[in-house]
Design an enzyme around this catalytic site. Structure first.
Site, PDB file in Angstrom:
ATOM      1  CG  ASP A  64      -9.685  -0.767   4.357  1.00 34.23           C
ATOM      2  OD1 ASP A  64      -9.295  -1.041   3.203  1.00 34.23           O
ATOM      3  OD2 ASP A  64      -9.021  -1.029   5.382  1.00 34.23           O
ATOM      4  CD  GLN A  95      -3.374  -4.823   6.240  1.00 27.76           C
ATOM      5  OE1 GLN A  95      -3.220  -3.880   5.473  1.00 27.76           O
ATOM      6  NE2 GLN A  95      -4.081  -5.894   5.899  1.00 27.76           N
ATOM      7  CE  LYS A  99      -3.755  -2.582   1.976  1.00 28.60           C
ATOM      8  NZ  LYS A  99      -4.459  -3.093   3.148  1.00 28.60           N
TER       9      LYS A  99
END
Ligand code: NAP
Length: 287
Positions: free
Chosen positions: A121, A98, A54
């Site tokens: 997300d 994460q 990322k």
């Protein structure tokens, strides 16, 4: 092999290049660039790889990335404090924690702590709700990436029979809403579905996300179907990555198919980057 390959690596690069062009333009105009804050708790090797990728994507496009690598014993309150600080920071457009987080931390509390306007997300209940009611919001990156794979491969979705295998919150369920939004007729199957091969065989578009190597064989697939394989598994014998679909035999009868690796996987990060740009534009418009 009869099926045409849907090249996720190529399509994800196109998307990242489009974002890079837009970001270069911001830099040329002397403007602020999108900023993504990535939080990793603990040292899980797979999570470390995801976070690294990322950050690399941010670098490629020209976004600023802020990295927080926290000790696995950090308390939930400490993590929530950091999220609160980033929520209030006007320079930060996207916040990503994460997953999975260590067991002593409640992942639901973490997701709900993120400002929905920075939830790139697309996991916050407000964004999930927006997806269900057809309002604007961030969409979970993997299903959003699958829509892009289909559209950019000129697959007509409207009016088609779509069968989804798997009903997780991050793939199956948002996929169902997105395919509905695209006017497909959608069936979602799961571990309790009876005669699952027969149900899958109805699909013009079959999307598989369960995490079981070679679960979908040619007996699940209608001749000419488009097959999207989300699964990421490691083949016990060869150690290589493989999907949920028995690629060798299914590619003989499908019209189009995604490989693993190089199909859905790269799209997830590209859509995360796309969500970051949308968050940036929203924040700039509200200043
Ligand atoms: P998950 O949360 O573990 O959910 C798995 C789903 O599959 C559940 O709904 C489960 O049904 C269903 N399932 C399990 N065994 C089944 C069976 N024998 N028949 C029918 N359905 C069955 O998984 P996930 O997070 O959605 O991930 C699925 C796969 O996609 C994994 O391999 C994961 O690594 C991969 N993935 C890839 C990406 C990417 O970027 N490419 C992103 C996310 C996930 P029940 O609900 O009935 O238990």
């Amino acid at each position: 092999m009869g099926a045409q390959l849907i090249d996720g690596k190529l399509i994800s690069t196109q998307i990242k290049d489009e974002l890079k062009e837009k970001t270069d333009k911001l830099v040329a105009e002397g403007k602020r660039v999108p900023t993504l804050a990535v939080i990793l708790v603990g040292a899980d090797p797979a999570s470390q790889v995801y976070v690294r990728n990322k950050k690399k994507a941010c670098e490629y496009i020209g976004y600023k990335s802020l990295s927080y690598e926290l000790d696995e014993h950090i308390t939930q309150d400490e993590l929530l404090e950091l999220i609160d600080k980033l929520n209030k920071d006007e320079e930060v457009d996207g916040i990503l924690v994460q997953m999975p987080v260590p067991k002593h931390i409640d992942d639901k509390a973490v997701i709900e702590a993120i400002d929905p306007g920075k939830d790139v997300d697309g996991f916050h209940p407000m964004n999930v709700g927006a997806l269900c009611t057809g309002e604007k919001g961030f969409v979970s990156c993997t299903p959003a990436g699958i829509i892009q794979l289909l559209k950019r491969s000129n697959v007509d979705i409207s009016g088609k029979e779509c069968v989804i295998v798997g009903r997780s919150n991050i793939v199956g369920k948002p996929m169902m809403m997105l395919m509905l939004r695209e006017n497909a007729t959608v069936t979602v199957t799961h571990s309790r579905t009876k005669d699952i091969a027969e149900v899958c065989k109805r699909a013009d578009i079959l999307i598989v996300a369960i995490g079981k190597a070679r679960f979908v064989t040619k007996d699940f697939v209608k001749e000419g179907a488009v097959v999207i394989d989300v699964g990421i598994n490691r083949n016990a014998e060869t150690g290589k990555l493989c999907g949920d679909v028995a690629f060798d035999e299914v590619s003989e009868i499908a019209s189009m198919i995604t490989p693993v690796p190089g199909g859905v996987g790269p799209m997830t990060i590209a859509m995360l980057m796309n969500n970051c740009f949308e968050a940036y534009e929203m924040h700039e418009a509200n200043r």
